[in-house]
Write an enzyme that holds these catalytic residues in place. Structure first.
Site, short mmCIF file in Angstrom:
data_model
loop_
_atom_site.label_atom_id
_atom_site.label_comp_id
_atom_site.label_asym_id
_atom_site.label_seq_id
_atom_site.Cartn_x
_atom_site.Cartn_y
_atom_site.Cartn_z
N ASP A 163 55.51 106.58 -23.29
CA ASP A 163 57.09 107.19 -23.49
C ASP A 163 57.02 108.62 -23.47
O ASP A 163 58.02 109.45 -23.38
CB ASP A 163 57.25 107.00 -25.01
N GLN A 206 59.25 101.56 -30.71
CA GLN A 206 60.96 101.77 -30.68
C GLN A 206 61.35 102.55 -31.78
O GLN A 206 60.94 102.27 -33.07
CB GLN A 206 61.40 100.18 -30.85
N LYS A 208 63.31 95.53 -22.52
CA LYS A 208 61.89 96.07 -22.05
C LYS A 208 60.69 94.95 -21.63
O LYS A 208 60.16 94.94 -20.71
CB LYS A 208 61.33 97.20 -23.06
#
Ligand code: NAD
Length: 303
Positions: free
Chosen positions: A122, A99, A55
């Site tokens: 997200d 994460q 990422k």
């Protein structure tokens, strides 16, 4: 039946990356604003480290300001919440990603819900889930994996899925449920299936669109598939295979690719399908957040 089209997620992600990079450059030139992405990782999980590294690499390739915050595996809840609060206040940051999975002693729910909805790239905050579920897809940050799947489906079937039957296998908050919301918003007739579904092959047999997000290698067989269906394989499974008498580890999806590609119209491979699209949708959400900050004045600034 001819072989299905292999939906090349890697190539599509590369195209999108070029567009995002160009728009990022324009934002910098015109507004002196650089999209900023902060990735938070707690602990040393090797798979998570790889995802975070990818990422960061992609954010940098797109011209973003990119930060990685690594906390020790024994970091406590308050430390993680304090970091998120700081990132919420940081005007150089437009997207915050924690994460997952987090170590078991942390309250994952409280942590993901502490991210400002306007920086929740997200799409896990209840405000964004609510907007998506209410069909307000234009205003929500949509979770990256289903957003990427949707783009690939639209490439093959167009943006109006009226009259199409879609079957989503898996009901997670990260993939299955938001995927179903997106398909419904595009007018598909949607069935969500899961571990308690009876006769899964029979349900899948009626589907013009199949999205498999389970985590079971090669579960979806060729003889489950309606001829001409579009099949999206979200699963990432590591399996052992014998190569020249040696055991090697290999990534495979939830779909039996070779068998399904003899019946379907189009199938995503694993790797090279949904995975690259997921990362690029994260960049797309972050760029969008940066642009929105100009309009709202919430988070103007660049590094
Ligand atoms: P999850 O474990 O949260 O959910 C799995 C779902 O599968 C559950 O809803 C469960 O009910 C369902 N299920 C389990 N066994 C089943 C069965 N026999 N029949 C039907 N349904 C069954 O997983 P998730 O987070 O949604 O991820 C699913 C898969 O997708 C995993 O392999 C994961 O690694 C992968 N994934 C890939 C990406 C990507 O970017 N490519 C992103 C997220 C997840």
């Amino acid at each position: 039946m001819t072989n299905a089209t292999r939906i090349d997620g890697k190539a599509k992600a590369a195209e999108l990356s070029a567009v995002i990079s160009a728009e990022t450059e324009k934002l910098l030139q015109e507004h002196n604003l650089k999209p900023g992405l902060a990735v938070v990782i707690v602990g040393e999980d090797p798979a998570s480290q790889v995802y975070v590294r990818n990422k960061k690499r992609m954010a940098e390739a797109c011209g973003f300001h990119s930060e990685q915050h690594t906390l020790a595996g024994n970091a406590n809840q308050d430390e993680v919440l304090k970091l998120i609060a700081d990132l919420n206040d940081d005007t150089a940051i437009h997207g915050i990603l924690v994460q997952l999975p987090l170590p078991g002693h942390l309250d994952e729910h409280a942590i993901t819900q502490s991210i400002l909805p306007s920086k929740d790239v997200d799409g896990f905050h209840y405000i964004n889930i609510g907007k998506l579920t209410a069909g307000d897809t234009a205003d929500a940050f949509v979770p990256c994996t289903p957003a990427g799947c949707m783009l690939m489906i639209e490439d093959h079937l167009g943006s109006d899925l009226s009259g199409k039957n879609a079957v989503v296998i898996g009901r997670s908050n990260i993939v299955g449920k938001p995927m179903a919301s997106l398909l419904l918003a595009a007018n598909a007739t949607v069935t969500i299936t899961h571990s308690r579904t009876n006769d899964l092959p029979g349900v899948v047999a009626a589907a013009d669109i199949v999205v498999a997000a389970v985590g079971r290698p090669n579960m979806v067989k060729g003889n489950w598939i309606k001829p001409g269906a579009v099949v999206i394989d979200v699963g990432i499974n590591r399996i052992d295979v014998e190569v020249d008498g040696e055991t090697k580890s290999k990534l495979t999806g939830d779909v039996d690719y070779d068998a399904v590609s003899k019946i379907a119209a189009a199938v995503t491979p694993v790797p090279g399908g949904v995975g690259p699209m997921t990362i690029i949708m994260l960049m797309s959400n972050t760029l969008r957040s940066a642009k929105l900050s100009l309009a709202t004045g919430v988070s103007i600034g660049s590094s």
